[in-house]
Scaffold this motif. Structure first.
Motif, short mmCIF file in Angstrom:
data_model
loop_
_atom_site.label_atom_id
_atom_site.label_comp_id
_atom_site.label_asym_id
_atom_site.label_seq_id
_atom_site.Cartn_x
_atom_site.Cartn_y
_atom_site.Cartn_z
N SER A 175 0.87 -1.43 -0.27
CA SER A 175 -0.50 0.10 0.00
C SER A 175 1.58 1.47 -0.04
CB SER A 175 -0.91 0.04 1.22
OG SER A 175 -0.37 -0.06 2.34
N LEU A 176 2.03 1.41 1.14
CA LEU A 176 2.73 2.58 0.36
C LEU A 176 3.76 2.67 -0.49
CD1 LEU A 176 3.92 2.59 4.66
CD2 LEU A 176 1.69 3.93 2.75
N GLY A 177 4.31 1.65 -1.17
CA GLY A 177 5.30 1.25 -2.05
C GLY A 177 6.65 0.96 -1.47
N ARG A 178 6.56 0.48 0.02
CA ARG A 178 7.78 1.01 0.25
C ARG A 178 8.26 0.22 1.49
NH1 ARG A 178 8.08 6.80 3.24
NH2 ARG A 178 9.36 5.91 4.12
N HIS A 179 9.54 -0.07 1.97
CA HIS A 179 10.29 -1.34 2.64
C HIS A 179 9.36 -0.45 4.57
CE1 HIS A 179 12.12 -3.33 5.13
NE2 HIS A 179 12.57 -4.65 4.72
N VAL A 180 9.14 -1.36 5.11
CA VAL A 180 8.94 -0.90 6.50
C VAL A 180 8.96 -1.84 6.91
CG1 VAL A 180 6.78 0.47 5.98
CG2 VAL A 180 6.56 -1.86 6.59
N THR A 181 9.41 -1.50 8.59
CA THR A 181 10.18 -2.14 10.14
C THR A 181 8.96 -3.17 10.73
OG1 THR A 181 10.27 -0.58 11.31
CG2 THR A 181 12.11 -0.94 9.57
N SER A 182 7.74 -2.35 10.40
CA SER A 182 6.98 -3.03 11.25
C SER A 182 5.51 -2.25 11.03
CB SER A 182 6.60 -2.11 12.89
OG SER A 182 6.51 -0.25 13.00
N LYS A 183 3.60 -2.75 11.21
CA LYS A 183 3.00 -2.36 11.24
C LYS A 183 2.33 -0.77 11.69
CE LYS A 183 0.32 -5.94 9.57
NZ LYS A 183 -0.03 -5.49 8.35
N HIS A 184 3.21 -0.70 13.10
CA HIS A 184 3.01 0.79 13.59
C HIS A 184 3.65 1.45 12.58
CE1 HIS A 184 1.46 -0.73 17.07
NE2 HIS A 184 2.34 -1.50 17.12
N GLU A 185 5.32 1.23 12.11
CA GLU A 185 5.69 1.89 11.14
C GLU A 185 4.93 2.74 10.11
OE1 GLU A 185 10.20 2.69 8.82
OE2 GLU A 185 9.65 1.24 9.43
N GLU A 186 4.20 1.28 9.53
CA GLU A 186 3.30 1.40 7.79
C GLU A 186 1.88 2.68 8.45
OE1 GLU A 186 1.41 -1.46 5.33
OE2 GLU A 186 1.34 -1.65 7.19
N GLU A 187 1.50 2.47 9.36
CA GLU A 187 0.95 3.25 9.81
C GLU A 187 0.83 4.76 10.28
OE1 GLU A 187 -1.66 1.62 13.54
OE2 GLU A 187 -1.88 -0.34 12.27
N LYS A 188 1.67 4.83 10.72
CA LYS A 188 2.34 6.49 10.65
C LYS A 188 3.02 6.99 9.70
CE LYS A 188 6.54 7.76 13.44
NZ LYS A 188 8.09 7.54 14.59
N ILE A 189 3.56 6.37 8.76
CA ILE A 189 3.76 6.47 7.64
C ILE A 189 3.01 6.97 6.60
CG2 ILE A 189 5.07 6.28 5.36
CD1 ILE A 189 7.22 4.39 7.26
N ALA A 190 1.54 5.94 6.61
CA ALA A 190 0.88 6.36 5.79
C ALA A 190 -0.57 7.69 6.65
CB ALA A 190 -0.46 5.19 6.64
N ASN A 191 -0.24 7.68 7.73
CA ASN A 191 -0.72 9.01 7.83
C ASN A 191 -0.78 10.57 7.60
OD1 ASN A 191 -3.15 7.26 9.90
ND2 ASN A 191 -1.69 7.73 11.92
N LYS A 192 0.97 10.17 7.70
CA LYS A 192 1.56 11.49 7.22
C LYS A 192 0.88 11.71 6.10
CE LYS A 192 6.15 11.12 10.26
NZ LYS A 192 6.98 10.96 9.72
N MET A 193 1.30 10.65 4.73
CA MET A 193 0.81 10.84 3.18
C MET A 193 -0.39 11.31 3.01
SD MET A 193 3.09 7.30 2.11
CE MET A 193 3.00 7.52 -0.16
N GLY A 194 -1.12 11.12 4.53
CA GLY A 194 -2.70 11.39 3.73
C GLY A 194 -3.73 10.15 4.00
#
Length: 116
Positions: free
Chosen positions: A25-44
């Protein structure tokens, strides 16, 4: 002995070999679900769980609005039929069922809701 995992069980496994995962969904490497959610929120991005309640509320409001207009239409058709199915009966039905004051209030309400 307390758990040493900072998040969800098995969520952050970088120390033990896998070093995260690729988020489609983000098109990038993440280390955890929490990081994924944080990045997704920043991206809107908006979480689907949050959207469902808003959609359900809007659908329920639309259903209620449709019921109101169905009742109004039924009453209009009945009054026109009672009046003889002519132009004059249609005008009287509109005057009785949709008074100008109520229509102006509805118009103001819709303008405020649409921001115009």
């Amino acid at each position: 002995m307390p758990s040493k995992t900072p998040g969800l069980w098995g969520d952050e496994t970088g120390r033990w070999g896998s070093d995260g995962y690729f988020s489609k969904s983000l098109g990038r490497h993440v280390t955890s679900k929490h990081e994924e959610e944080k990045i997704a929120n920043k991206m809107g991005f908006v979480n689907l769980k949050d959207v469902e309640s808003e959609v359900e509320r809007k659908v329920a409001a639309k259903i209620e609005e449709d019921k109101h207009f169905d009742k109004l239409n039924d009453a209009y058709q009945a009054r026109v039929k009672e009046g003889g199915n002519n132009y004059g009966a249609a005008i009287r039905a509109v005057e009785e069922l949709l008074p100008a004051k109520e229509m102006l209030k509805l118009s103001d309400k819709l303008e405020k809701a649409n921001g115009t």
